[in-house]
Design an enzyme around this catalytic site. Structure first.
Site, mmCIF file in Angstrom:
data_model
loop_
_atom_site.group_PDB
_atom_site.id
_atom_site.type_symbol
_atom_site.label_atom_id
_atom_site.label_comp_id
_atom_site.label_asym_id
_atom_site.label_seq_id
_atom_site.Cartn_x
_atom_site.Cartn_y
_atom_site.Cartn_z
ATOM 1 N N GLU A 237 10.282 42.077 62.573
ATOM 2 C CA GLU A 237 9.972 41.574 64.254
ATOM 3 C C GLU A 237 10.739 41.884 65.464
ATOM 4 O OE1 GLU A 237 6.669 41.483 65.265
ATOM 5 O OE2 GLU A 237 5.341 40.460 62.959
ATOM 6 N N CYS A 271 10.440 40.927 73.748
ATOM 7 C CA CYS A 271 10.200 41.160 73.348
ATOM 8 C C CYS A 271 8.830 42.281 73.216
ATOM 9 C CB CYS A 271 9.881 41.100 71.984
ATOM 10 S SG CYS A 271 8.467 40.075 71.590
HETATM 11 P P1 NDP Z 1 19.629 39.265 67.112
HETATM 12 O O1 NDP Z 1 19.430 40.606 66.560
HETATM 13 O O2 NDP Z 1 21.369 39.731 67.509
HETATM 14 O O3 NDP Z 1 19.264 38.275 66.539
HETATM 15 C C1 NDP Z 1 18.543 37.587 65.806
HETATM 16 C C2 NDP Z 1 18.884 37.092 64.531
HETATM 17 O O4 NDP Z 1 19.282 37.035 64.041
HETATM 18 C C3 NDP Z 1 19.897 35.493 64.682
HETATM 19 O O5 NDP Z 1 19.532 34.379 64.528
HETATM 20 C C4 NDP Z 1 21.010 36.274 64.604
HETATM 21 O O6 NDP Z 1 21.795 35.256 64.628
HETATM 22 C C5 NDP Z 1 20.967 36.681 63.323
HETATM 23 N N1 NDP Z 1 21.643 37.607 62.267
HETATM 24 C C6 NDP Z 1 22.999 38.397 63.316
HETATM 25 N N2 NDP Z 1 22.968 38.891 62.735
HETATM 26 C C7 NDP Z 1 22.695 38.835 61.165
HETATM 27 C C8 NDP Z 1 22.802 39.249 59.974
HETATM 28 N N3 NDP Z 1 24.232 40.436 59.755
HETATM 29 N N4 NDP Z 1 22.417 38.915 59.060
HETATM 30 C C9 NDP Z 1 21.345 37.961 59.090
HETATM 31 N N5 NDP Z 1 20.803 37.433 60.339
HETATM 32 C C10 NDP Z 1 21.651 37.497 61.486
HETATM 33 O O7 NDP Z 1 18.716 39.469 67.933
HETATM 34 P P2 NDP Z 1 18.524 38.737 69.344
HETATM 35 O O8 NDP Z 1 19.229 36.851 69.496
HETATM 36 O O9 NDP Z 1 19.734 38.961 70.571
HETATM 37 O O10 NDP Z 1 16.729 38.611 69.855
HETATM 38 C C11 NDP Z 1 16.369 39.281 70.791
HETATM 39 C C12 NDP Z 1 15.811 40.446 70.497
HETATM 40 O O11 NDP Z 1 14.957 40.219 69.842
HETATM 41 C C13 NDP Z 1 15.068 41.157 71.792
HETATM 42 O O12 NDP Z 1 15.402 42.834 70.771
HETATM 43 C C14 NDP Z 1 14.261 41.512 71.071
HETATM 44 O O13 NDP Z 1 13.683 41.858 71.837
HETATM 45 C C15 NDP Z 1 13.578 40.864 69.671
HETATM 46 N N6 NDP Z 1 12.689 40.336 69.752
HETATM 47 C C16 NDP Z 1 11.552 40.398 68.899
HETATM 48 C C17 NDP Z 1 10.526 39.753 68.917
HETATM 49 C C18 NDP Z 1 8.871 40.487 68.194
HETATM 50 O O14 NDP Z 1 7.870 39.535 68.065
HETATM 51 N N7 NDP Z 1 8.998 41.699 67.512
HETATM 52 C C19 NDP Z 1 10.628 38.955 69.447
HETATM 53 C C20 NDP Z 1 11.147 37.782 70.111
HETATM 54 C C21 NDP Z 1 12.605 38.764 70.923
HETATM 55 P P3 NDP Z 1 22.559 34.407 65.686
HETATM 56 O O15 NDP Z 1 22.125 34.492 67.164
HETATM 57 O O16 NDP Z 1 23.691 33.411 64.942
HETATM 58 O O17 NDP Z 1 24.032 35.705 65.976
#
Ligand code: NDP
Length: 496
Positions: A237, A271
């Protein structure tokens, strides 16, 4: 002398003022793997409980969250900066989804009969949807309850155990969810691991049976690559660049209200929030005037009662600034806000017009309370431009006559007609994207099936007059088979 191993920790901060909200462990590979192993054992107990047993426990959990919603909303406010009322709304919608998933899992997933067809008329065909085992859930910070619960609630209701890695910006909320679950279930059916991206990466490799990721498209690709090594299926997502389309016959006041809320609520960090607006030329000027005067009243401040909070992730401020600067450098104009609207922690609503379609502000996810507003000749042009980005998550249309017709032409996972984001609050509807917005679905029957595998059974009811699956087949039977096949499929339809 004994050497004591110290677990490293990290702090979650209040984005409005930088104050420390909580301290949490940074779970490494070994700790994540151990959590998945505990979950694997618990998953068998959980699956054996059956739909009723699980619905009972999930119902108790729902009650605990509901009774303590103010506490949860307070924590959400502290960790993300979002207004308390918005936090309670988000948590409330997640509770509703939890209730739906628990109530409908049996009907959607339990064994169902399927027609067996003429060639296999002697066989009873059926399918059921079985839990996969352990689901890893990686969540974002922007909707730290609603979004991960779209996976957690549906995965649990389908009979899986879950290990959840919340964003490093919202670890306390993840802990809160797991702690309340443990009050109603003493087995490690739902656990949380905390830390940075590395903890998420460790979860991808820890032996889960499926990984449900919500976050940015870039991280989604890394998650998918890591999971590919062990052929672990993924649900992605990812981000969006959602458009609002306003037709010439639209209720403009309602469209303005929906646009302002869709673009600016949660400080635009949604999002499926509105980031682009396409307005029919006949109502463009009137719509824009109304939009500017409505958005003017919305300010982002650190004060009780504020409608809009801070930008949760500090690094996003630079992206928002770059999109606005680039739009203006390329001939766009800010009719509200603009470069000066971008502060150190807060961004004020910004409306950009005359922005070229190939600029970052139109093509890339801004994730701030900003929007581009573009005049279109007709709905065909509105649809073409709406479909012109690599993202395709949600969308909205305001039109009295043609709402459904326009909605059907939009390439996106969801469309709201004469409302905004309403699809997210309907538990029976699937939620998810196409293209760079990801794939797979949370919510609804599709969301339950996402965390299962289909198990088909074909049971012979009586001996077939014509046994197909045997070396004992005769030449006569082969001929009969071809005759039946010709009767069934051999007649070509004449095209008119
Ligand atoms: P990120 O992609 O930065 O992070 C998402 C999650 O992935 C966090 O828990 C992060 O941990 C973790 N993560 C980071 N690096 C890795 C890795 N290499 N392997 C596995 N996990 C990892 O997104 P954001 O937290 O900034 O969220 C915002 C984004 O989410 C936006 O693009 C938004 O559009 C999208 N989104 C989509 C939705 C949907 O339903 N389509 C709903 C809500 C948001 P950490 O934070 O600790 O780095």
């Amino acid at each position: 002398m004994t050497i004591q191993e110290t677990v490293p920790t990290f702090e979650s901060l209040n984005p409005a003022n930088g104050e420390v909200v909580g301290t949490h462990p940074v779970h490494g590979e070994a700790a994540v793997r151990a959590a998945v192993e505990r979950a694997r054992e618990a998953s068998q107990w959980w699956a054996a409980l059956g739909f009723d047993g699980r619905a009972e426990i999930l119902g108790q959990w729902k009650g605990v969250i509901t009774r303590r919603i103010q506490q949860l909303a307070g924590l959400m406010h502290d960790e993300t900066g979002k207004p308390h009322g918005d936090a309670a709304l988000e948590a409330g919608l997640a509770i509703d989804h939890l209730g739906w998933a628990a109530k409908h899992a049996e009907k959607v997933l339990s064994r169902q009969r399927r027609p067996s067809g003429m060639l296999m008329a002697n066989v009873a065909a059926s399918v059921e949807y079985r839990p996969l085992g352990v689901i890893g859930v990686i969540g974002p910070w922007n909707y730290p309850v609603f979004t991960p619960m779209g996976s957690i609630a549906y995965a649990l209701a389908a009979g899986n155990a879950v290990v959840f890695k919340p964003s490093e910006y919202t670890p306390g909320i993840g802990q809160w969810l797991a702690a309340t679950f443990s009050e109603v279930c003493d087995k490690p059916v739902f656990q949380v691991v905390t830390g940075y991206g590395e903890t998420g990466a460790a979860l991808c490799k820890a032996g889960v049976d499926k990984l449900a990721f919500t976050g940015s498209t870039a991280t989604g690709k890394r998650v998918m690559a890591a999971c590919a090594e062990t052929l672990t299926p993924v649900l992605i997502e990812a981000g969006g660049k959602d458009a609002m389309i306003v037709d010439e016959d639209a209720d403009l006041d309602a469209a303005v209200d929906a646009t302002v809320w869709g673009a600016c609520s949660n400080a635009g960090q949604t999002c499926a929030g509105v980031e682009r607006v396409y307005v029919h030329e006949r109502v463009y000027d009137e719509f824009l005037d109304k939009l500017v005067s409505a958005a003017k009243d919305v300010t982002a401040v650190d004060a009780p009662g504020s409608l809009v909070g801070p930008i949760t992730m500090p690094s996003q401020i630079d992206i928002i600034r770059k999109h606005i600067d680039d739009a203006i450098a390329r001939g766009g104009r800010a009719v509200l806000g603009g470069p000066e609207a971008v502060g150190e922690r807060f961004v004020q609503p910004t409306i950009l017009v005359d922005v070229p379609e190939d600029s970052a502000a139109v093509q890339d996810e801004t994730f701030g309370p900003t929007m581009t507003v573009t005049k279109v000749h007709d709905m065909a042009e509105a649809v073409r431009l709406t479909n012109g980005t690599r993202y395709a998550l949600g969308s909205s249309v305001f039109s009295k006559k043609n709402g459904m017709a326009v909605a059907e032409q939009i390439r996106a996972g969801m469309t709201a007609v004469n409302s905004v984001l309403s699809f997210a609050g309907i538990p029976s509807l699937p939620f998810g994207g196409v293209g760079d917005s990801g794939f797979g679905r949370i919510h609804g029957p599709d969301g339950l099936k996402e965390f299962t595998y289909a198990k088909a059974i074909a049971r012979q009811k009586f001996k077939a007059p014509m046994l197909l699956t045997s070396f004992g087949r005769t030449e006569k039977q082969d001929k009969q088979f071809l005759q039946i096949l010709t009767m069934m499929h051999g007649r070509s339809k004449t095209l008119k």
